[in-house]
Structures are given as structure tokens and as C-alpha cells.
Write an enzyme that holds these catalytic residues in place. Structure first.
Site, mmCIF file in Angstrom:
data_model
loop_
_atom_site.group_PDB
_atom_site.id
_atom_site.type_symbol
_atom_site.label_atom_id
_atom_site.label_comp_id
_atom_site.label_asym_id
_atom_site.label_seq_id
_atom_site.Cartn_x
_atom_site.Cartn_y
_atom_site.Cartn_z
ATOM 1 N N VAL A 1 83.367 37.120 67.840
ATOM 2 C CA VAL A 1 83.079 35.686 67.828
ATOM 3 C C VAL A 1 81.822 35.477 67.000
ATOM 4 O O VAL A 1 80.894 36.293 67.078
ATOM 5 C CB VAL A 1 82.843 35.165 69.261
ATOM 6 C CG1 VAL A 1 82.472 33.675 69.254
ATOM 7 C CG2 VAL A 1 84.088 35.385 70.126
ATOM 8 N N CYS A 2 81.816 34.415 66.193
ATOM 9 C CA CYS A 2 80.590 33.980 65.517
ATOM 10 C C CYS A 2 80.038 35.122 64.643
ATOM 11 O O CYS A 2 80.800 35.793 63.948
ATOM 12 C CB CYS A 2 79.610 33.529 66.604
ATOM 13 S SG CYS A 2 78.235 32.510 66.067
ATOM 14 N N THR A 3 78.742 35.352 64.680
ATOM 15 C CA THR A 3 78.128 36.388 63.839
ATOM 16 C C THR A 3 78.420 37.803 64.331
ATOM 17 O O THR A 3 77.918 38.763 63.740
ATOM 18 C CB THR A 3 76.609 36.166 63.766
ATOM 19 O OG1 THR A 3 76.102 35.980 65.098
ATOM 20 C CG2 THR A 3 76.277 34.922 62.951
#
Lengths: 202, 202
Positions: free
Chosen positions: A100-102
Site C-alpha cells: 500500500v502507498c509508499t
């Protein structure tokens, strides 16, 4: 029943981790969840509250699903060789690798996304892309599925991706049932993502 | 800057707690977050993963905002006099009292919702309503604001309620900005909630 090993590190993003864990946890007949950190114990999120990791990297446990959240701590962890080695080894052994995300910056830096399509947080897109020049970074996507790699956009998109992963493994009707249990409106279209436009990426 | 004391107990629901904590935590110039449990330390959620509580009930700290999540553990905690006493005391001192899902059963049992309007998880509506016969339980609402009490529906609705609370304290533009940082589509209409119909409540 699949085991999920979710990596936690100081400065992880709360919802990146616990949004998907809620979705998988609602289907507890199919998934068992473990939090894994370098040394175990309390790990502070970027928002303050701490998770408690019951597993450590050096236990060498094989998880069916490797899960990597993002958060401000990824800026430090891209330089953590031990953590990146564990990611590479765990991903090689896992049936699926999710981020998820970075979190996809850590996967990219560990080399496991080379030649794959992937996405990330729209606000940190440039920095994440730099961590994996060999990755096909998708600018407009809520989440991207490329074989056994499933990577999502920022924070809340992780819940949509988790339901997408459940759909992949157990069918879309099961995923919809889980979303209903969580009183969650699943954003099912993984290609469409207005935040990409809002950030000037498309 | 407002302090938030978020209660955790064994069997709390992950997203009830960490969805709102993400939203408040994104606005870290305005909110500081603490997890509070009976004895401190690791507290297992209903989904498996544990939170780590850095504060205990008997420290007697005053929080500006009392936050109570739901989860299967509420079925046991409605019989926990010490916990209910702490809720009543903390709520009396707090500027705002917030709950998600079956967290409102604990507020009701502690007596703090008497004469107030409140809501809860649509799947557990009947059981929660029994815990507070003096409460005006609202069947169709994503969340309910009644003075300093803000109670929300199940799991995911907590994020919408948290953004509603941020709007109340800092204006709707700030709440929209926070939702954008979290790449979250805020369901802003607190009165409309399709899951109430799906559960046969309206």
C-alpha cells in the site's frame, strides 16, 4: 487458509496497515494475520499510536502473503539492507506480495518489482519511482495487479486493493460480502483514480 | 491542540480504531493521540493483530476527546464496571465523546448517552439499543452529532465520522483537505446510510 505476514517499521502509516488487515481479518476462515518487525514488540506509527509485532524478521517464517505498508518511515527503510533482504526472501517464497502507498518503494528497492507493473501514493510518486527504475510505474490506478504482485495507491486505496485481492482468491461475491460486513463501499474499479489527476500525474 | 484518549480492550475492531486515528493523525498540528487500556501494553484486536497501549485507565489523565471503538470485545466489556466508570468520568471531563460501531453500547451502559440521540453498527442494532433504554437510537444514520457526543455506524463509517468531527472543530475545508491527504472519498452525508436498509432497520 493463507497466512499473511504484514511488515511494520517505525513510521508506518496506520491505515495503510490496518485498513487491509480489517478486510482480511473479517474473513478469518481464510486468512490468519501476523505483524512482523525487526525486533518485535511495540512499533510506533507515523501518527503516534503503536502496533505490537508478535513476529520478527529473523524467525524466517514463510508467509503465503507478504504485505508491506507505506508511511514516512519508508524514507529511512529504503537504506535498511536487512529489511530489504527479508522482503526479497519473503516475497520469493510467498504466493502473493501486496503493498500500500509508499510500501511499493520498499518492494522496488528490494528488487522484486523489476519488469513488473506497479503503483503507489500519488503525492509521493516521483520519489517512489526513483527507487525502481526497472519498474513500469502506473500513474493512474487505484491498484495494479501484475501476477502475484498487487500494489495500491495511498492510504485508503489499500482497503479497495485488499478487497480486490480477496476477489482474486475467493471470488468477487465473497469480497462484496466482506465489504458489507465492514459497512464499506468498495471502490471496485482499480483503473480509475481521481487523485492521480488531482496531483497532476495524468 | 486537542488530546485524544482512545480506549482499547481485547477484541476491539481494528478499523473502528485505526481508521479515525489515521484521519486525526493526518492533522497532527491539531490532535495528539494516545491509546488507553486497563493495564497498558499489547491488546489483541478481534482480527488478531495487537495495538500497544501507552496509557492506562488508572493514570487518570484528562483527554479533550474520549474515543471508544467497537468490536466483539464490547460484549464482555459491558460487564466491566471499572472500564465503564472510567468512560463515565473521562466523558464528563472531555470536550467531545466519540464512538464507532458497538462502542456506543459501552457509552450507553456507562450512562453517558441518556437523553441523547446516538447510533451504532446496523448488524448489532438490537443488542446495542438494549444497553441504553434511555437513548434515542437513530436507525438510519452514518453518524449522529448530539452536542458533544458523536456516534457512528459500523467500522468504515468511523472514518466519515472522524472527518465530520474535524469539520465541526476546524471547518469543512480542513476536513476535505485531510480526506485528500488520505486519498479517501469522504461520505459527507451523515443522515444517509444504505446499510440501514440492507439490514432491514428502515
Amino acid at each position: 487458509m493463507r497466512s499473511i505476514g504484514a511488515l511494520v517499521f517505525p513510521g508506518f502509516e496506520l491505515l495503510d496497515l490496518f485498513g487491509p488487515m480489517e478486510m482480511f481479518g473479517l474473513l478469518d476462515s481464510e486468512f490468519s494475520l501476523s505483524l512482523v518487525s525487526e525486533t518485535g514488540g511495540a512499533v510506533a506509527s507515523g501518527q503516534g499510536p503503536s502496533a505490537f509485532a508478535d513476529r520478527t524478521l529473523d524467525e524466517g517464517i514463510e508467509y503465503d502473503i507478504l504485505f508491506v505498508p507505506g508511511g514516512r518511515g519508508t524514507r529511512r527503510e529504503i537504506g535498511n539492507a536487512r529489511l530489504l533482504d527479508w522482503i526479497a526472501q519473503s516475497s520469493a517464497r510467498a504466493e502473493y506480495t501486496l503493498s500500500v502507498c509508499t510500501g511499493s518503494a520498499l518492494l522496488a528497492k528490494a528488487g522484486v518489482l523489476d519488469g513488473r507493473s506497479a503503483t503507489t501514493n500519488k503525492a509521493a510518486f516521483g520519489w517512489v519511482a526513483q527507487q525502481g527504475p526497472g519498474v513500469n510505474w502506473v500513474r493512474e490506478a487505484r491498484w495494479v495487479e501484475d501476477g502475484r504482485f498487487i500494489t495500491s495507491s495511498g492510504v485508503s486505496a489499500g482497503m479497495d486493493m485488499a478487497l480486490g485481492a480477496i476477489a482474486l482468491m475467493h471470488g468477487v461475491e465473497t469480497a462484496e460480502k466482506v465489504a458489507g460486513w465492514g459497512e464499506y463501499f468498495w471502490n471496485k474499479d482499480r483503473s480509475h483514480y481521481p487523485f492521480a489527476k488531482a496531483r497532476g500525474l495524468v
